[in-house]
Design an enzyme around this catalytic site. Structure first.
Site, PDB file in Angstrom:
ATOM      1  CG  HIS A 406      -2.322   0.625   0.941  1.00 23.49           C
ATOM      2  ND1 HIS A 406      -2.579   1.546   0.054  1.00 23.49           N
ATOM      3  CD2 HIS A 406      -3.385   0.299   1.250  1.00 23.49           C
ATOM      4  CE1 HIS A 406      -3.705   1.821  -0.077  1.00 23.49           C
ATOM      5  NE2 HIS A 406      -4.381   1.185   0.710  1.00 23.49           N
ATOM      6  CG  ASP A 410      -3.149   4.530  -3.555  1.00 22.94           C
ATOM      7  OD1 ASP A 410      -2.551   4.460  -2.448  1.00 22.94           O
ATOM      8  OD2 ASP A 410      -3.026   5.994  -4.179  1.00 22.94           O
TER       9      ASP A 410
END
Length: 439
Positions: A406, A410
């Site tokens: 992450h 995204d």
């Protein structure tokens, strides 16, 4: 007299002792394996440059030993037998349920050191095939040969070794594994997804993490400690890919290529990575930079007997389905048999892992650090689905489980990549075309 650890190649000065292949009192021949040591996911068999009787072992599995450090004592042939008659001290013996075949040059005058990338269970103390304790020694053979001989009940004393110094090679066992002339057949080699090769442990015991198992544990902890994982799961209709595989399987089998679904997954991933380049990257935490790669080296996770290995299909974007299938078959077989070369285990830019051959629909795989993504593949199942007209039809469905870093990706980017993979798998004929034609 003492036997020091000889040079083990690659400029290594220290290695971990994984297991002993002999015990005090064993009579050994030149070239016979004495111990297995490990570095960088590679296990090296230390062969004996002498013939004699082992009198003592100087280290226990799991400890670090330096090149030149004495690891055992022995009486050479002709010397007075000093082997103990009583039981071995606890922790001084182990079996050789191990594998290994590729060789590195050892110390001057010594046989070459065998290199592998897997290890088996630790802590057993029974004699092993290829080690004839307290009697005439059997011909020298690699651990992989001893394992295969033991599994199929082949007496190594009856096998003529064609390797250096009479060393028994895997090919030397072939006549003993072939069907007998009277129609009786020997056991077939186990299926690649045969879970009997995995170490399920022994109830009521304590097992130290050593060798490959410890390295895998360290790598997984490093990945989870550094990477904030997030998961993305999608469903993929694999019906057309199943039909295409069934059409191609027989002609490719005649050419010696085993076509599995995994070849389609690897090819689809390589194509999708070109559409979403950020997924084909590694994160350099020190520099704070993301390196986007222009080579597409896809790691394929393999459950080897001693732990998880990730051999690499290189330049998957440039290879056709048949070539990828052949690569996967070779790499997986080598990993499970302990023949992997170190170069086969390095340099992946994205990883695919599959539990479908054993069972399971959905997983949450851990990213192969420092990559930024991994795709898990479940088993292909038949499910009723609706077509465009609302009518029910049978479909072959698979769930794809993605884990992404992450920090780099995204959710929207992960979804875009997953959509691209699904699109290629649901139109598999496109994967047979060169990229210039839109494939």
């Amino acid at each position: 007299m003492d036997f020091p650890l000889p040079p083990v190649g690659e400029g290594l000065l220290e290695v971990e002792l994984v297991r002993w292949l002999v015990r005090a009192g064993d009579v050994v021949a030149r070239g016979q394996g004495l111990a297995e040591v490990m570095s960088d996911k590679a296990i090296m068999e230390v062969p004996s440059p002498f013939a004699g009787t082992i009198t003592a072992l100087a280290a226990t599995p799991g400890t670090k030993i330096k090149v030149g450090e004495a690891i055992l004592s022995y009486d050479a042939v002709g010397a007075k037998d000093k082997s103990p008659s009583g039981p071995l001290p606890e922790g001084k013996a182990s079996s050789a349920d191990t594998f290994g075949e590729r060789r590195l040059q050892g110390a001057s005058g010594a046989p070459p050191i065998s290199l592998s990338s897997t290890s088996g269970r630790d802590g057993a103390s029974s004699p092993v095939a290829g080690t004839n304790s307290h009697s005439a020694p059997l011909p020298p053979a690699a651990p992989s040969v001893r394992l295969l001989a033991r599994k199929f009940g082949v007496d190594l004393a009856r096998v003529r070794g064609t390797g250096p110094h009479g060393r028994i090679l895997l090919d030397d066992l072939t006549p003993f594994l072939a069907p007998k002339s009277n129609g009786e057949t020997r056991p077939a080699a186990p299926n690649k997804t045969d879970t009997s090769k995995l170490d399920f442990g022994v109830a009521g015991t304590r097992q130290k993490l050593i060798g490959l198992r410890r390295r895998v544990a360290e790598h997984m902890v490093e990945s989870k400690r550094h990477i904030p994982h997030y998961s993305y799961i999608d469903e993929c209709d694999l019906t057309d890919a199943v039909k295409l595989r069934n059409q191609l399987r027989e002609p490719l089998a005649k050419a010696g290529v085993k076509l599995t679904y995994l070849a389609f997954f690897v090819k689809a991933v390589a194509r999708a990575l070109k559409e979403v380049p950020i997924v084909n990257s590694t994160y350099d935490e020190t520099a704070g930079e993301v390196a986007l790669h222009d080579r597409y080296h896809i790691g394929v996770a393999v459950a080897a007997p001693g732990g998880l290995l990730v051999p690499v299909v290189r330049d998957a974007d440039k290879k056709d389905i048949a070539t990828i299938a052949a690569d996967i078959d070779r790499l997986s077989s080598d990993a499970k048999a302990g023949r992997s070369k170190i170069d086969d285990l390095r340099g992946s830019t994205f990883t695919v892992t599959s539990v479908g051959g054993i069972g399971g629909l959905i997983s949450t795989p851990i990213i192969n650090h420092p990559e930024v993504g991994i795709m898990g593949v479940g088993k292909v199942v038949k499910r009723p689905t609706y077509d465009a007209n609302g009518a029910l039809k049978p479909s072959d469905i698979v769930f794809l489980s993605f884990s992404f870093d992450h920090r780099v990706l995204d959710g929207a980017i992960g979804a875009a990549f997953g959509n691209a993979v699904v699109r290629y798998l649901q139109n598999p004929a496109v994967l047979l075309l060169p990229e210039a034609f839109g494939g």
